[in-house]
Design an enzyme around this catalytic site. Sequence first.
Site, short mmCIF file in Angstrom:
data_model
loop_
_atom_site.label_atom_id
_atom_site.label_comp_id
_atom_site.label_asym_id
_atom_site.label_seq_id
_atom_site.Cartn_x
_atom_site.Cartn_y
_atom_site.Cartn_z
N HIS A 292 0.83 -1.21 0.00
CA HIS A 292 0.00 0.00 0.00
C HIS A 292 0.86 1.26 0.00
O HIS A 292 0.48 2.27 -0.60
CB HIS A 292 -0.93 -0.01 1.21
CG HIS A 292 -2.15 -0.85 1.01
ND1 HIS A 292 -3.43 -0.40 1.26
CD2 HIS A 292 -2.29 -2.13 0.57
CE1 HIS A 292 -4.30 -1.36 0.98
NE2 HIS A 292 -3.62 -2.42 0.57
N VAL B 41 1.10 4.53 -3.49
CA VAL B 41 0.74 5.95 -3.32
C VAL B 41 2.02 6.73 -3.02
O VAL B 41 2.69 6.45 -2.04
CB VAL B 41 -0.27 6.15 -2.17
CG1 VAL B 41 -0.66 7.60 -2.06
CG2 VAL B 41 -1.50 5.27 -2.40
N GLY C 152 4.75 6.36 -4.28
CA GLY C 152 5.92 5.51 -4.38
C GLY C 152 6.32 4.95 -3.03
O GLY C 152 5.70 5.21 -2.00
N GLU D 185 -2.45 9.52 4.66
CA GLU D 185 -2.71 8.40 3.75
C GLU D 185 -3.26 7.17 4.46
O GLU D 185 -4.15 6.48 3.94
CB GLU D 185 -1.39 8.07 3.06
CG GLU D 185 -1.42 7.07 1.96
CD GLU D 185 -0.02 6.88 1.38
OE1 GLU D 185 0.37 5.73 1.18
OE2 GLU D 185 0.68 7.89 1.15
N PRO E 244 -5.46 -0.46 -5.90
CA PRO E 244 -6.40 -1.46 -6.41
C PRO E 244 -7.53 -1.68 -5.41
O PRO E 244 -7.30 -1.71 -4.20
CB PRO E 244 -5.54 -2.71 -6.57
CG PRO E 244 -4.15 -2.18 -6.75
CD PRO E 244 -4.08 -0.98 -5.86
N ASP F 204 2.69 -19.88 0.24
CA ASP F 204 2.61 -21.00 -0.69
C ASP F 204 1.64 -20.64 -1.80
O ASP F 204 1.27 -19.49 -1.96
CB ASP F 204 2.19 -22.29 0.03
CG ASP F 204 0.84 -22.17 0.73
OD1 ASP F 204 0.01 -21.34 0.30
OD2 ASP F 204 0.61 -22.89 1.71
#
Length: 327
Positions: free
Chosen positions: A73, A77, A79, A92, A165, A250
Amino acid sequence: MLEVGVYIVCMKMAATLGSLMILVMTLGVQAQLKTGFYSTTCPSAEAIIRSTVVSYFNKDPTIAPGLLRLHFHDCFVQGCDGSILIAGSSAEKNALPNLGLRGFEVIDDAKSQIEATCPGVVSCADILALAARDAVDLSDGPSWPVPTGRRDGKISLSSQASNLPSPLDPVSIQRQKFAAKGLDDHDLVTLVGQTDCTFFSYRLYNYTTSGRADPTINVGFLAQLQALCPKGGDGLRRVGLDKDSSAKFDVSFFKNVRDGNGVLESDQRLWEDSATQRVVQNYAGNIRGLLGLRFDFEFPKAMIKLSSIEVKTGVDGEIRKVCSKFN
């Protein structure tokens, strides 16, 4: 499966000039980072971070996917600049997509110890990138040398988190968001190990305002999810995104998506897109011995690429004294 941040996506790079330019710029910045950046200025930094993560992991192994998600995350935002760590009502970390993020105390603890040894040298952004690597390693995943030299950003605004996303994003939008960061088809990034009922309960009771559940959810798994997230219940209750091994690194996540057991809609939609379905099938359809080797090889490459997104180096940004506030 340990899952990064909100979404595992293996996508094709959009063949546009803009995306190619972003990729070139990203790779150019990556070249400014280097492994062992603190080898002379703070040689104990990585060991301190590792021991801190180990300490928290031993008390609560679920902190591992939390740290991985926190790093993901942060990078999406402004970078990879530690902007997610800043406290404040308009910061943020208080944006809706960042609700439920965990691991802040681990980074703060490591920073405090490092400051006592090497004041003003190691950035919070680098601590976060190294902690994410250690979290994967402690969860039976691969380890890798993390290029360091990031500096901390001076901006942290919740309003800038809109490009993260979303669980509601169709694959086409996920693809655009990853491509905009220079991430392509084979950049396999894992999602956070847990999410909140709030982010998927609509799939259980009122999908597309139909009053019914999402028909793509496996019937048996639907009953499990409804038991965990009853209608009208606590929307902040945490649920593992991987029903089989949420605390292990996994490939069972891919098998869950293949079998209709994806918790988030954005995950399950990976099976409906021809390009991403092939990737999911490739990872889900092999035995752990062969599959694990391939997955463990691809994941570090993707993580190095992810952790190099729009980093600040040289004289840009600052080295915070405390990770939760600007100097």
